[in-house]
Design an enzyme around this catalytic site. Structure first.
Site, mmCIF file in Angstrom:
data_model
loop_
_atom_site.group_PDB
_atom_site.id
_atom_site.type_symbol
_atom_site.label_atom_id
_atom_site.label_comp_id
_atom_site.label_asym_id
_atom_site.label_seq_id
_atom_site.Cartn_x
_atom_site.Cartn_y
_atom_site.Cartn_z
ATOM 1 C CG ASP A 104 -1.932 -1.170 1.157
ATOM 2 O OD1 ASP A 104 -2.335 -1.567 0.032
ATOM 3 O OD2 ASP A 104 -2.245 -1.716 2.222
ATOM 4 N NE ARG A 105 3.299 4.640 -4.174
ATOM 5 C CZ ARG A 105 4.504 4.358 -4.689
ATOM 6 N NH1 ARG A 105 4.758 3.148 -5.135
ATOM 7 N NH2 ARG A 105 5.422 5.279 -4.746
ATOM 8 C CG LEU A 106 1.037 2.473 4.051
ATOM 9 C CD1 LEU A 106 0.161 1.808 5.098
ATOM 10 C CD2 LEU A 106 0.894 3.988 4.107
#
Length: 193
Positions: free
Chosen positions: A171-173
């Site tokens: 989640d692009r975290l």
């Protein structure tokens, strides 16, 4: 994230890339700036990392060498896709001593030594046969004896002032850690992805 020394963290990540059996885990992008202010990048190979910095070797008459002598600021990027990791390093480059360059030269395979002598790096080559012929001449000149390091070939070290470690996450975290050298000490902070 408990490691406070970026050199130690770099070594841990580098060893992890080696354990995966990746081809050329020491490949890194070296970015310099031309006399006209244009950024230029190419892949070179890391040969050593210690508390002083990250070392690599090249032809001193190459454009990258000229650029590093004119503007000491440079950057390196490592990317290990299998680990979803990237390391960026910024700092200033210095030429290694003749003694350091000689020591590394002696560890190079003979074919690589011949190649260093034969190549007029980044200059126009009329055809591939010319390079092969130059290599054959060098091989003949040094037949049966040790090949000395060419005076136009040697090492540089990038003395880091900043590291950034990027670990990919769902989640692009992503996790981004930046280490900046301030008054001789490393200060770590997290960055938004």
């Amino acid at each position: 994230m408990g490691i406070k020394n970026p050199i130690k963290l770099f070594r841990n990540w580098y060893r992890a890339s080696q354990k995966l059996g990746m081809r050329l885990p020491n490949a890194m992008t070296l970015a310099t700036v031309s006399a006209r202010g244009r950024p230029r990048a190419r892949i070179v190979l890391l040969k050593d990392i210690n508390e002083q910095g990250l070392s690599f070797f090249t032809n001193y008459t190459s454009p990258k060498s000229s650029e590093m002598r004119a503007n000491k600021n440079a950057a390196l990027v490592f990317f290990w896709e299998k680990l979803d990791r990237q390391i960026r390093v910024e700092g200033q480059v210095k030429q290694l001593s003749k003694k350091e360059s000689d020591a590394y030269w002696k560890t190079r395979p003979r074919g690589s030594q011949i190649g260093a002598w034969a190549s007029i790096q980044s200059r126009s080559l009329p055809n591939r046969a010319t390079l092969i012929q130059r290599a054959a001449i060098i091989e003949k000149v040094f037949k049966g004896r040790e090949i000395p390091r060419p005076p136009f070939w040697g090492g540089f070290i990038l003395v880091p002032i900043q590291f950034e470690f990027w670990q990919g996450r769902p989640d692009r975290l992503h996790i981004r850690q930046q280490f900046a050298k301030r008054a001789g000490r490393w200060k770590m902070m997290l960055l938004y992805p």
